[in-house]
Design a protein around this motif. Sequence first.
Motif, PDB file in Angstrom:
ATOM      1  N   GLY B 117      -3.172  -2.897 -11.387  1.00 34.68           N
ATOM      2  CA  GLY B 117      -3.321  -3.820 -12.179  1.00 34.68           C
ATOM      3  C   GLY B 117      -1.558  -3.893 -12.418  1.00 34.68           C
ATOM      4  O   GLY B 117      -1.623  -4.696 -13.270  1.00 34.68           O
ATOM      5  N   LYS B 118      -0.891  -2.675 -12.373  1.00 33.26           N
ATOM      6  CA  LYS B 118       0.010  -2.861 -13.010  1.00 33.26           C
ATOM      7  C   LYS B 118       1.558  -2.923 -11.692  1.00 33.26           C
ATOM      8  O   LYS B 118       2.194  -3.673 -11.995  1.00 33.26           O
ATOM      9  CB  LYS B 118       0.372  -1.481 -13.539  1.00 33.26           C
ATOM     10  CG  LYS B 118      -0.209  -1.611 -15.217  1.00 33.26           C
ATOM     11  CD  LYS B 118       0.368  -2.909 -15.649  1.00 33.26           C
ATOM     12  CE  LYS B 118      -0.962  -2.128 -17.011  1.00 33.26           C
ATOM     13  NZ  LYS B 118      -0.667  -3.659 -17.691  1.00 33.26           N
ATOM     14  N   VAL B 119       1.248  -2.546 -10.799  1.00 34.75           N
ATOM     15  CA  VAL B 119       1.726  -2.027  -9.701  1.00 34.75           C
ATOM     16  C   VAL B 119       1.755  -2.895  -8.309  1.00 34.75           C
ATOM     17  O   VAL B 119       0.436  -2.349  -8.220  1.00 34.75           O
ATOM     18  CB  VAL B 119       2.907  -0.564  -9.194  1.00 34.75           C
ATOM     19  CG1 VAL B 119       3.965  -0.681  -8.865  1.00 34.75           C
ATOM     20  CG2 VAL B 119       1.944   0.089 -10.442  1.00 34.75           C
ATOM     21  N   TYR B 120       2.710  -3.217  -7.227  1.00 36.01           N
ATOM     22  CA  TYR B 120       2.030  -3.723  -5.623  1.00 36.01           C
ATOM     23  C   TYR B 120       2.786  -2.512  -5.223  1.00 36.01           C
ATOM     24  O   TYR B 120       3.442  -1.743  -5.452  1.00 36.01           O
ATOM     25  CB  TYR B 120       2.966  -5.212  -5.015  1.00 36.01           C
ATOM     26  CG  TYR B 120       1.994  -5.641  -3.911  1.00 36.01           C
ATOM     27  CD1 TYR B 120       0.687  -5.692  -3.885  1.00 36.01           C
ATOM     28  CD2 TYR B 120       2.867  -4.889  -3.062  1.00 36.01           C
ATOM     29  CE1 TYR B 120       0.613  -5.990  -2.312  1.00 36.01           C
ATOM     30  CE2 TYR B 120       2.590  -5.122  -1.754  1.00 36.01           C
ATOM     31  CZ  TYR B 120       1.527  -5.845  -1.717  1.00 36.01           C
ATOM     32  OH  TYR B 120       0.897  -6.050  -0.379  1.00 36.01           O
ATOM     33  N   PHE B 121       1.760  -2.223  -4.050  1.00 30.96           N
ATOM     34  CA  PHE B 121       2.308  -1.336  -2.928  1.00 30.96           C
ATOM     35  C   PHE B 121       0.933  -1.611  -2.294  1.00 30.96           C
ATOM     36  O   PHE B 121      -0.255  -2.089  -2.590  1.00 30.96           O
ATOM     37  CB  PHE B 121       1.806   0.194  -2.676  1.00 30.96           C
ATOM     38  CG  PHE B 121       0.704   0.677  -3.695  1.00 30.96           C
ATOM     39  CD1 PHE B 121      -0.278   0.966  -3.307  1.00 30.96           C
ATOM     40  CD2 PHE B 121       1.125   0.828  -4.814  1.00 30.96           C
ATOM     41  CE1 PHE B 121      -0.860   1.253  -4.084  1.00 30.96           C
ATOM     42  CE2 PHE B 121       0.265   1.469  -5.463  1.00 30.96           C
ATOM     43  CZ  PHE B 121      -0.980   2.513  -5.349  1.00 30.96           C
ATOM     44  N   PRO B 122       0.581  -1.639  -0.445  1.00 27.18           N
ATOM     45  CA  PRO B 122      -0.110  -1.420   0.482  1.00 27.18           C
ATOM     46  C   PRO B 122      -1.484  -0.762  -0.598  1.00 27.18           C
ATOM     47  O   PRO B 122      -1.351   0.341  -0.152  1.00 27.18           O
ATOM     48  CB  PRO B 122       0.388  -0.806   2.073  1.00 27.18           C
ATOM     49  CG  PRO B 122       1.665  -0.955   1.427  1.00 27.18           C
ATOM     50  CD  PRO B 122       1.872  -1.103  -0.110  1.00 27.18           C
ATOM     51  N   ARG B 123      -1.992  -1.466  -1.080  1.00 23.93           N
ATOM     52  CA  ARG B 123      -3.594  -0.658  -0.549  1.00 23.93           C
ATOM     53  C   ARG B 123      -4.304   0.030  -0.671  1.00 23.93           C
ATOM     54  O   ARG B 123      -5.033   0.816  -0.783  1.00 23.93           O
ATOM     55  CB  ARG B 123      -5.219  -2.133  -1.609  1.00 23.93           C
ATOM     56  CG  ARG B 123      -4.400  -2.744  -2.583  1.00 23.93           C
ATOM     57  CD  ARG B 123      -3.422  -2.114  -3.365  1.00 23.93           C
ATOM     58  NE  ARG B 123      -3.332  -3.257  -5.022  1.00 23.93           N
ATOM     59  CZ  ARG B 123      -2.317  -3.356  -5.892  1.00 23.93           C
ATOM     60  NH1 ARG B 123      -1.507  -2.061  -5.899  1.00 23.93           N
ATOM     61  NH2 ARG B 123      -1.989  -3.643  -6.930  1.00 23.93           N
TER      62      ARG B 123
END
Lengths: 423, 290
Positions: B117-123
């Motif tokens: 919910g806070k940071v993007y990186f490839p899930r």
Amino acid sequence: MEKDIILKVENLSKQYRLGLVGTGTLGHDLNRWWSRIRGKEDPYLKIGESNDRSTKGNSDYVWALKDINFEVKQGEVLGIIGKNGAGKSTLLKILSKVTGPTTGEIKTKGRIASLLEVGTGFHPEMTGKENVFLNGAILGMTKMEIQSKMDEIVKFSGCERYIDTPVKRYSSGMTVRLAFAVAAHLDPDILVIDEVLAVGDAEFQKKAIGKMQDISNSDGRTVLFVSHNMAAVKSLCSRAIVLQHGTTIFEGDTHDAVDFYLKSDVANDIAHYVNETPESGSDILEVSMRDKNNNITGLFGFDDQITLQVKLRITEDILEYGSLGFRIKDKNERTVFSSEINLNEFVKKDGVYFSNIEFPKSVLLPNDYRVIIGYHVPNKKKIRSLFDVINFRIEETGTIFHKYKGVDFGCVVLDCKWSMIAD
Amino acid sequence: MSNKNDNWLYIISPKKKLIDLNLKEIWYYRDLLILFVKRNVITVYKQTILGPLWYFIQPLFTSIIFTLIFNNMANIPTGEGVPSFLFNLAGITSWNYFKECLTGTSNTFAQNQGLFGKVYFPRVIVPLSVVLTNLVKYAIQLLVFIGFYIYYVFFSETLVTAKPQSAIVFLPILIIIMGFLGLGLGMIISSMTTKYRDLKFLISFGVQLLMYGSAVMYPLSYFKEKLPNISWVVEYNPMTTIIEAFRYMTLGVGDFSLVKMLYTTLICILIFLIGLIVFNKTEKSFIDTI
């Protein structure tokens, strides 16, 4: 000119479904899927209302953001302001790719890194150093980058001594310092910062805000800054947009934007009360907070003129002994000050009157306040007491205390006589 | 205006593509993958006295219990010259790898809600890290298996005729297939549970039931002999083929045919692809529904 645009937001919208996710959800999902395989548009995209929390709408779908358009130039520091629920966080989430938009696009020429919260992914069992690596990697740094900035990060955090101790042994303040230190050493083309980042004690906050200022002022860095702190926005940003109910209502120079935000009717719903069932005799008919142009508003700058206006009917029988008074309470229910008048000093005849009460200027510090109004004959008869009808907020627009956060300076600032005399 | 569109670095838009796996991006985040694996491995047994020894204890004790109950008490045969303890250890080790991949990835979204919910990186990094972590564990447990193998061959009085087969060169492929199956199923389940929590309840006892249908503590041939009517349930279960193949490669007992391996590989790849599609669809908006 056009070459300079680094970020472009086009017709960005985001829809949310209200209510519980329950059995109805499956039905809507199937309906959606069915219209998609028939090549039709999503039936639920057509409905939906603007995101006004205070009124109960009749649709389950709301637009948290609706048709947002703006551009950011290389090296610009853009402020995003708006009251709670205006869509700021949603916009940030889409910008940082945490969630996708419903329609519309964001185009960018640089890598975006966002600091929505510090310390995400910290593991209590791992040492400070291990956490710096992990947290840095989560934020998008490579191991090499972190390695090269390690000394700087540790120094900035001021946790040298604890760096090889598991984070669970840290005080909460130390954890936050370390987390912020990692975040502050990110090096993206576009940085999205949420103001809530300035955390920790006063000393560290100064350091943190200073660091943010450095980041914003350094060459070529593009920053999107979201804040409630108008003083911070004014000092950091060159341009700002104002959001309300998911739409942009103002875009332009920071000072104009801040003024617009404070003057707009963004918060007047809490600053106006109309008595819908007045007594036929003496009673309060209407209460409102007014600015210097006599417009209703619930938002004031620190040095703005604040007027409380009470419309009341006064009948013959209470003319002599009746009185009107009010109390100002802060959000902790402390009474900040009170004031009261005897009616007979002001009116000689019965009728309907507007009572304008002008507060002393530059006394109430930025905070949320509540007004309690009493109309009565002292010790004899209560005519009308109003408790939870009028609220107003004083925004930080540059008091001497604006550089600190989370420190309680009380509710009023008094004009003390200072002097400095050389020994 | 229009000719400018070419030089945007990337565009954030509503997701439309079925599979949008950005391998370049995953490669960029490889350090994160390694750090996640490291975190998973070292933090599990922090502040325990036995530490990594727990990796050995769990399969050992399960094998002992299985041997006592299924072989000594219920007399399930494990094949000529194959110690039933070794037979069970082989089954448990492989089953554990699959099970941990499945359960570990199946709560990807629920467990990492705060982070996602806070940071993007490839899930997809997160489930990948789970599978890699389990691979490390599996490798350690394989060492235990080899240790007992050596013990039985050289130091035990019982006659051990079990021999590794030449097919053992395909063991790495078998492990990869197993990982894919666990990862695929896990991704499907984790994606579905973001919206419909029902699956969470299914998985906890479903995995246990599945073990009984995967020829872990009995040979497939024995099951076919005793319950011929429902043996197809076990026979067409891809995990059965994998476990039987593992025992064939290492101990020389079990059912192993190229046709079945091919069938299993196809099923695993199919499940993995479905998992990838579903996961991909979920990752962009799950934060709104979870």
